[in-house]
Design a protein around this motif. Structure first.
Motif, PDB file in Angstrom:
ATOM      1  N   PRO A  35       0.786  -1.235   0.000  1.00  0.00           N
ATOM      2  CA  PRO A  35       0.000   0.000   0.000  1.00  0.00           C
ATOM      3  C   PRO A  35       0.818   1.284   0.000  1.00  0.00           C
ATOM      4  O   PRO A  35       0.249   2.357  -0.204  1.00  0.00           O
TER       5      PRO A  35
ATOM      6  N   MET B 289       0.033   5.182   3.216  1.00  0.00           N
ATOM      7  CA  MET B 289      -1.037   4.282   3.687  1.00  0.00           C
ATOM      8  C   MET B 289      -0.563   3.519   4.931  1.00  0.00           C
ATOM      9  O   MET B 289      -1.344   3.303   5.867  1.00  0.00           O
TER      10      MET B 289
ATOM     11  N   ILE C  47      -0.803   5.954   7.828  1.00  0.00           N
ATOM     12  CA  ILE C  47      -2.194   6.158   8.265  1.00  0.00           C
ATOM     13  C   ILE C  47      -2.651   4.980   9.128  1.00  0.00           C
ATOM     14  O   ILE C  47      -3.254   5.166  10.194  1.00  0.00           O
ATOM     15  N   ALA C  48      -2.324   3.783   8.690  1.00  0.00           N
ATOM     16  CA  ALA C  48      -2.722   2.594   9.462  1.00  0.00           C
ATOM     17  C   ALA C  48      -2.017   2.573  10.822  1.00  0.00           C
ATOM     18  O   ALA C  48      -2.641   2.259  11.846  1.00  0.00           O
TER      19      ALA C  48
ATOM     20  N   LYS D 244      -3.458   4.958  13.488  1.00  0.00           N
ATOM     21  CA  LYS D 244      -4.697   4.499  14.121  1.00  0.00           C
ATOM     22  C   LYS D 244      -4.410   3.645  15.359  1.00  0.00           C
ATOM     23  O   LYS D 244      -5.216   3.597  16.279  1.00  0.00           O
TER      24      LYS D 244
ATOM     25  N   ASN E  12     -10.971   2.504   3.424  1.00  0.00           N
ATOM     26  CA  ASN E  12     -10.266   2.795   4.680  1.00  0.00           C
ATOM     27  C   ASN E  12      -8.992   1.966   4.795  1.00  0.00           C
ATOM     28  O   ASN E  12      -8.912   0.856   4.274  1.00  0.00           O
ATOM     29  N   ALA E  13      -8.040   2.489   5.538  1.00  0.00           N
ATOM     30  CA  ALA E  13      -6.753   1.807   5.743  1.00  0.00           C
ATOM     31  C   ALA E  13      -6.659   1.288   7.180  1.00  0.00           C
ATOM     32  O   ALA E  13      -7.133   1.960   8.090  1.00  0.00           O
ATOM     33  N   PRO E  14      -6.026   0.111   7.333  1.00  0.00           N
ATOM     34  CA  PRO E  14      -5.531  -0.779   6.280  1.00  0.00           C
ATOM     35  C   PRO E  14      -6.658  -1.701   5.811  1.00  0.00           C
ATOM     36  O   PRO E  14      -7.604  -1.946   6.543  1.00  0.00           O
ATOM     37  N   HIS E  15      -6.514  -2.198   4.602  1.00  0.00           N
ATOM     38  CA  HIS E  15      -7.513  -3.170   4.134  1.00  0.00           C
ATOM     39  C   HIS E  15      -6.863  -4.166   3.195  1.00  0.00           C
ATOM     40  O   HIS E  15      -5.831  -3.873   2.600  1.00  0.00           O
TER      41      HIS E  15
ATOM     42  N   PRO F 188     -11.789  -0.633   7.677  1.00  0.00           N
ATOM     43  CA  PRO F 188     -10.417  -0.895   8.129  1.00  0.00           C
ATOM     44  C   PRO F 188     -10.322  -2.322   8.660  1.00  0.00           C
ATOM     45  O   PRO F 188     -11.317  -2.890   9.118  1.00  0.00           O
TER      46      PRO F 188
END
Lengths: 76, 379
Positions: free
Chosen positions: A15, A19, A22-23, A26, B155-158, B250
């Motif tokens: 990704p 990306m 961003i993950a 979270k 949405n991340a991650p996926h 996500p």
């Protein structure tokens, strides 16, 4: 206690560094720092631009041989 | 005592590894020198990429499932008894029923799961196709849809990185055929500053979206959804109203990984080339379970599993390392209900997708069946 995490996204086409950042944000706690290693020069501008838009803190970028280390702090 | 290989997880990568080991270690298994054990969570094996076709009536539910014991080589000791804790220091895995398994080599293949509940309002207002219940619900919603505002929200991650684009192009064909496209406004949102993580795919998709009239908003990371007003809000500060919200939620890894302190979010820190868990010589990680910054996709799981089989067999038979994983990923990309393309790349080769064609779409349809040969370790 704030932590510092490094994501080695060099050579990651998908990704990709942003990306991954961003993950990781979270899962991080407020105050944690995340260092993203990227071989994509676009990260040098993409990451700070997105961080400013969302309201996290851009700590800085260091250029290395063939890659960049971009550091971000989770602010909210 | 036989050398014991314990596989935690019965999805694609765990299943390929189990079947591949049985084939390549046939003699050792016949003599009792090696035992392969799998701890799974279900009696059935699901072809996950098939879920994309369910909302459009292009695959039937029963086509997605096989009995896991029939997919697995009969020499695999298979237990449906989810792992509760994994202790890599004592080399023990304890299951929910209280069984304790020991191992010489451990393969973590616990996969990923959707987490719509981590976005306020998403479970109430969103539709998705990443599990069977969601795909059924989306099928019903599409059958009832008579026009309006659709948002495809990523949405991340996926996992399955191309699925959001695929569902968008398939929606276009589906609604066009029903005479509803002119009554529909479709908006696609994506977390980073382009339409797809893969730059060449993004560059191809944008003019296609412009041509067919799909709107898009990039740098959109979902903050919340208001089910009452049907508005989705981003962390970046924008809002989009919808009548039908299709989200790619996500993802997170399996709870047992976090419960065992093996990785934040359920992702296990893994060497990107050896697939060894960081800090362990005898613990390997495959598929979505790794924290490697690479696509979480069936093909990734498959190519990693092939490397892991070679290395485990080589270690057991000859005490040496066979080869490293080169980061290979291959994804079909459905560009509608009648055309497709594909993209492949690895750690050093950038992706370069070709023009879509009907032939590649047909090959994808064929692969929807051939998958079961992959799971058996034959393809």
């Amino acid at each position: 206690m704030a932590e510092r995490q490094t994501i080695d996204a060099r050579g990651s086409f998908c990704p990709g560094p942003l990306m991954e950042l961003i993950a990781a944000l979270k899962l991080a706690q407020i105050g944690d720092e995340i260092e993203v290693l990227s071989s994509d020069k676009g990260s040098v501008t993409d990451v700070p631009a997105w961080v400013a838009k969302v309201g996290h803190a851009y700590v800085g970028t260091t250029e290395h041989d063939g890659y960049w280390a971009v550091v971000v702090r989770k602010a909210k | 005592m036989p050398k014991s290989v314990l596989i935690v997880g019965g999805g694609l990568s765990g299943t390929i590894v189990a079947n591949g080991l049985c084939r390549q270690l046939a003699e050792e298994m016949r003599t009792g020198a090696v035992a392969v054990t799998m701890i799974g969570t279900s009696e059935t094996h699901m072809y996950q990429p098939g879920l994309l076709y369910i909302p459009f009536g292009r695959m039937r539910e029963q086509e997605l499932f096989r009995d896991q014991r029939r997919v697995l080589d009969r020499r695999v000791n298979f237990f449906v008894d989810p792992a509760a804790t994994i202790d890599v220091e004592t080399k023990q895995v304890t299951t929910e029923s209280g069984r304790v398994f020991t191992y010489d080599y451990l393969v973590l293949a616990t996969g990923s799961r959707i987490m719509p509940q981590t976005i306020p309002g998403m479970t109430e207002a969103g539709h998705w196709f990443y599990d069977l219940e969601g795909a059924r619900k989306l099928r019903d919603a599409l059958n009832a849809f008579q026009g309006g505002r659709i948002v495809v929200n990523v949405n991340a991650p996926h996992k399955c990185p191309v699925a959001p684009l695929e569902v968008t192009f398939m929606l276009y064909d589906f609604l066009k055929a029903r005479g509803l496209w002119d009554k529909t406004e479709l908006t696609y949102t994506y977390p980073i500053g382009r339409l797809h993580a893969l730059e060449p795919v993004a560059h191809w998709a944008q003019p296609e979206f412009d041509r067919i009239g799909v709107k898009y908003e990039t740098f959109f990371n979902t903050e919340s959804v208001d089910p009452a007003t049907k508005v989705i809000k981003s962390m970046e500060g924008s809002e989009i109203a919808f009548d039908l919200l299709i989200t790619i939620p996500p993802h997170a890894g399996a709870p047992v990984i976090e419960a065992s302190n093996l990785g934040k979010g359920g992702w296990v820190p893994t060497n990107s080339r050896t697939l060894r868990r960081e800090g362990s010589d005898n613990v390997f990680v495959v598929g979505d379970t790794t924290n490697i910054p690479i696509s979480k996709a069936g093909s990734t799981a498959h190519f990693e599993a092939d490397v892991l089989i070679d290395n485990l067999v080589s270690l057991i038979q000859e005490g040496r390392w066979a080869r490293d994983y080169d980061g290979k990923v291959f994804c079909f990309v459905e560009t509608g209900l009648g055309a497709g393309t594909y993209v492949w790349f690895n750690y050093t080769t950038p992706p370069n997708p070709g023009p879509p064609s009907q032939m590649i779409h047909w090959f994808k349809l064929a692969y929807n069946r051939l998958y079961w040969l992959s799971a058996r370790g034959l393809l």
